[in-house]
Design a protein around this motif. Sequence first.
Motif, PDB file in Angstrom:
ATOM      1  N   ALA A 190       0.775  -1.210   0.148  1.00  0.00           N
ATOM      2  CA  ALA A 190       0.084  -0.181   0.005  1.00  0.00           C
ATOM      3  C   ALA A 190       0.938   1.268   0.153  1.00  0.00           C
ATOM      4  N   HIS A 191       1.849   1.242   0.698  1.00  0.00           N
ATOM      5  CA  HIS A 191       2.528   2.442   1.052  1.00  0.00           C
ATOM      6  C   HIS A 191       3.688   2.725  -0.458  1.00  0.00           C
ATOM      7  N   HIS A 192       3.784   1.283  -1.064  1.00  0.00           N
ATOM      8  CA  HIS A 192       4.680   1.497  -2.315  1.00  0.00           C
ATOM      9  C   HIS A 192       3.622   2.303  -3.597  1.00  0.00           C
ATOM     10  N   ARG A 193       2.369   1.614  -3.319  1.00  0.00           N
ATOM     11  CA  ARG A 193       1.420   2.070  -4.485  1.00  0.00           C
ATOM     12  C   ARG A 193       0.947   3.407  -4.265  1.00  0.00           C
ATOM     13  N   PHE A 194       0.498   3.910  -2.913  1.00  0.00           N
ATOM     14  CA  PHE A 194      -0.147   5.025  -2.965  1.00  0.00           C
ATOM     15  C   PHE A 194       0.429   6.348  -2.141  1.00  0.00           C
ATOM     16  N   ALA A 195       1.520   5.944  -1.287  1.00  0.00           N
ATOM     17  CA  ALA A 195       2.376   7.018  -0.775  1.00  0.00           C
ATOM     18  C   ALA A 195       2.775   8.012  -1.794  1.00  0.00           C
ATOM     19  N   PRO A 196       2.687   9.320  -1.464  1.00  0.00           N
ATOM     20  CA  PRO A 196       2.298  10.171  -0.151  1.00  0.00           C
ATOM     21  C   PRO A 196       0.971  10.288   0.133  1.00  0.00           C
ATOM     22  N   HIS A 197       0.009   9.543  -0.805  1.00  0.00           N
ATOM     23  CA  HIS A 197      -1.451   9.867  -0.471  1.00  0.00           C
ATOM     24  C   HIS A 197      -2.157   8.818   0.209  1.00  0.00           C
ATOM     25  N   LEU A 198      -1.483   8.129   0.773  1.00  0.00           N
ATOM     26  CA  LEU A 198      -1.830   6.686   1.754  1.00  0.00           C
ATOM     27  C   LEU A 198      -2.097   7.490   3.101  1.00  0.00           C
ATOM     28  N   THR A 199      -3.176   7.031   3.740  1.00  0.00           N
ATOM     29  CA  THR A 199      -3.525   7.300   4.991  1.00  0.00           C
ATOM     30  C   THR A 199      -4.216   6.277   5.950  1.00  0.00           C
ATOM     31  N   MET A 200      -4.218   6.469   7.044  1.00  0.00           N
ATOM     32  CA  MET A 200      -4.843   5.429   8.113  1.00  0.00           C
ATOM     33  C   MET A 200      -5.809   6.175   9.061  1.00  0.00           C
ATOM     34  N   ALA A 201      -7.120   5.487   9.195  1.00  0.00           N
ATOM     35  CA  ALA A 201      -8.183   5.883  10.318  1.00  0.00           C
ATOM     36  C   ALA A 201      -8.105   4.947  11.355  1.00  0.00           C
ATOM     37  N   THR A 202      -7.692   5.380  12.555  1.00  0.00           N
ATOM     38  CA  THR A 202      -7.731   4.486  13.777  1.00  0.00           C
ATOM     39  C   THR A 202      -8.568   4.910  14.760  1.00  0.00           C
ATOM     40  N   ALA A 203      -9.371   4.120  15.397  1.00  0.00           N
ATOM     41  CA  ALA A 203     -10.152   4.377  16.640  1.00  0.00           C
ATOM     42  C   ALA A 203      -9.528   3.773  17.745  1.00  0.00           C
ATOM     43  N   PHE A 204      -8.176   3.675  17.676  1.00  0.00           N
ATOM     44  CA  PHE A 204      -7.504   2.986  18.761  1.00  0.00           C
ATOM     45  C   PHE A 204      -7.886   1.555  19.632  1.00  0.00           C
ATOM     46  N   GLY A 205      -8.579   0.798  18.563  1.00  0.00           N
ATOM     47  CA  GLY A 205      -8.747  -0.439  18.968  1.00  0.00           C
ATOM     48  C   GLY A 205      -7.587  -1.392  18.718  1.00  0.00           C
ATOM     49  N   PRO A 206      -7.825  -2.705  19.300  1.00  0.00           N
ATOM     50  CA  PRO A 206      -6.575  -3.487  19.269  1.00  0.00           C
ATOM     51  C   PRO A 206      -5.948  -3.679  17.952  1.00  0.00           C
ATOM     52  N   GLU A 207      -6.809  -3.833  16.977  1.00  0.00           N
ATOM     53  CA  GLU A 207      -6.554  -3.869  15.439  1.00  0.00           C
ATOM     54  C   GLU A 207      -5.636  -2.602  14.970  1.00  0.00           C
ATOM     55  N   GLY A 208      -6.223  -1.478  15.484  1.00  0.00           N
ATOM     56  CA  GLY A 208      -5.380  -0.200  15.157  1.00  0.00           C
ATOM     57  C   GLY A 208      -4.149  -0.194  15.769  1.00  0.00           C
ATOM     58  N   CYS A 209      -4.069  -0.499  16.805  1.00  0.00           N
ATOM     59  CA  CYS A 209      -2.870  -0.512  17.717  1.00  0.00           C
ATOM     60  C   CYS A 209      -1.794  -1.261  17.010  1.00  0.00           C
ATOM     61  N   VAL A 210      -2.248  -2.611  16.555  1.00  0.00           N
ATOM     62  CA  VAL A 210      -1.331  -3.549  15.848  1.00  0.00           C
ATOM     63  C   VAL A 210      -0.904  -2.950  14.388  1.00  0.00           C
ATOM     64  N   ILE A 211      -1.880  -2.403  13.799  1.00  0.00           N
ATOM     65  CA  ILE A 211      -1.387  -1.538  12.553  1.00  0.00           C
ATOM     66  C   ILE A 211      -0.152  -0.425  12.789  1.00  0.00           C
ATOM     67  N   LEU A 212      -0.622   0.186  14.004  1.00  0.00           N
ATOM     68  CA  LEU A 212       0.386   1.330  14.243  1.00  0.00           C
ATOM     69  C   LEU A 212       1.813   0.945  14.520  1.00  0.00           C
ATOM     70  N   SER A 213       1.861  -0.132  15.288  1.00  0.00           N
ATOM     71  CA  SER A 213       3.243  -0.933  15.752  1.00  0.00           C
ATOM     72  C   SER A 213       3.827  -1.415  14.271  1.00  0.00           C
ATOM     73  N   MET A 214       3.125  -1.995  13.489  1.00  0.00           N
ATOM     74  CA  MET A 214       3.718  -2.327  12.112  1.00  0.00           C
ATOM     75  C   MET A 214       4.291  -0.980  11.273  1.00  0.00           C
ATOM     76  N   LEU A 215       3.389  -0.057  11.118  1.00  0.00           N
ATOM     77  CA  LEU A 215       3.575   1.175  10.525  1.00  0.00           C
ATOM     78  C   LEU A 215       4.717   1.688  11.054  1.00  0.00           C
ATOM     79  N   ALA A 216       5.370   1.658  12.378  1.00  0.00           N
ATOM     80  CA  ALA A 216       6.532   2.316  12.708  1.00  0.00           C
ATOM     81  C   ALA A 216       7.536   1.867  12.079  1.00  0.00           C
ATOM     82  N   LYS A 217       7.606   0.205  11.630  1.00  0.00           N
ATOM     83  CA  LYS A 217       8.333  -0.498  11.061  1.00  0.00           C
ATOM     84  C   LYS A 217       8.638  -0.275   9.773  1.00  0.00           C
TER      85      LYS A 217
END
Length: 298
Positions: free
Chosen positions: A86-113
């Motif tokens: 997704a980053h390769h295909r759409f950055a810098p116009h890629l975004t993420m919406a999060t409500a800070f649920g468990p799934e969102g927190c997991v994706i944020l930890s992956m985004l950091a890497k």
Amino acid sequence: MGKPALARQICEGTEPAPRPSLRIYAPSAEMTAAANVVLSEFAPVEQATAEPAFRQLDPTPELLAELADASERLETAQPEEIIAWAHHRFAPHLTMATAFGPEGCVILSMLAKVAPETYVFNLDTGYQFQETLDLRDKIARLYGIEVDMLQPELTVPQYEAFHNGPLYKTNPNQCCFDRKIKVLRAAATKHHAWMSGIRRDQSTDRARAGIVEWDKKFNLVKISPLANWTKKDVWKLILDENIPYNPLHDQGFPSIGCWPCTRAVSEGETDERAGRWSGTAKTECGLHTLEQQDGSGI
């Protein structure tokens, strides 16, 4: 050739003749204007490099075919691989919406890497639990990802005064629409694709989610890196990697939204969204519903 007059006078010990005094006059308005014209004509001009104007994507047959192909190829991929694509295909116009649920927190930890520069936002309705807001700050400190809090035009007091009281009590569909859907629609006009943390095993609507698909509601490409994960998968990673999560999950809240419309579930309630809009047929705020009629499902 003889010496210059001044040198001859010095050598001969005589004083030079006094010079006439010099009078300085201020330039006239006409002279100043003429000088400015000359300067403007010959001054170097900085050439600014104009960036191309942002354009939203159109769901052309070619784009839809590309998304379908990508979704099929990524069906068995790991979430980090999906995020990297997704980053390769759409950055810098890629975004993420999060409500800070468990799934969102997991994706944020992956985004950091994988893609820490990704713009992430939260739909801040004004009714969020304090624990949710505190989690946002904890994630920022740990991963360096500042989640932007997007808010509706009206504050909670203004909104409730306009509707003669809390609208979530009488018309929760409209409340969700005004304080979440409209905010996301405005944010969507600046991006090509957004990532969500939905899982297929969460609800009937979400069971049909693709890894990559066109989101008609918001005119964006929607990417769901955790679509084929289970609740068990999510919590295993949280515990294995010590990923921060909302402490309300330890107090009987499997799904957390706005505090007026979220309760802890009772023992024996297996539906993890049973505590959302309890006592009504409403189960979704509308961000992830595929169909919407007369506000239902919002």
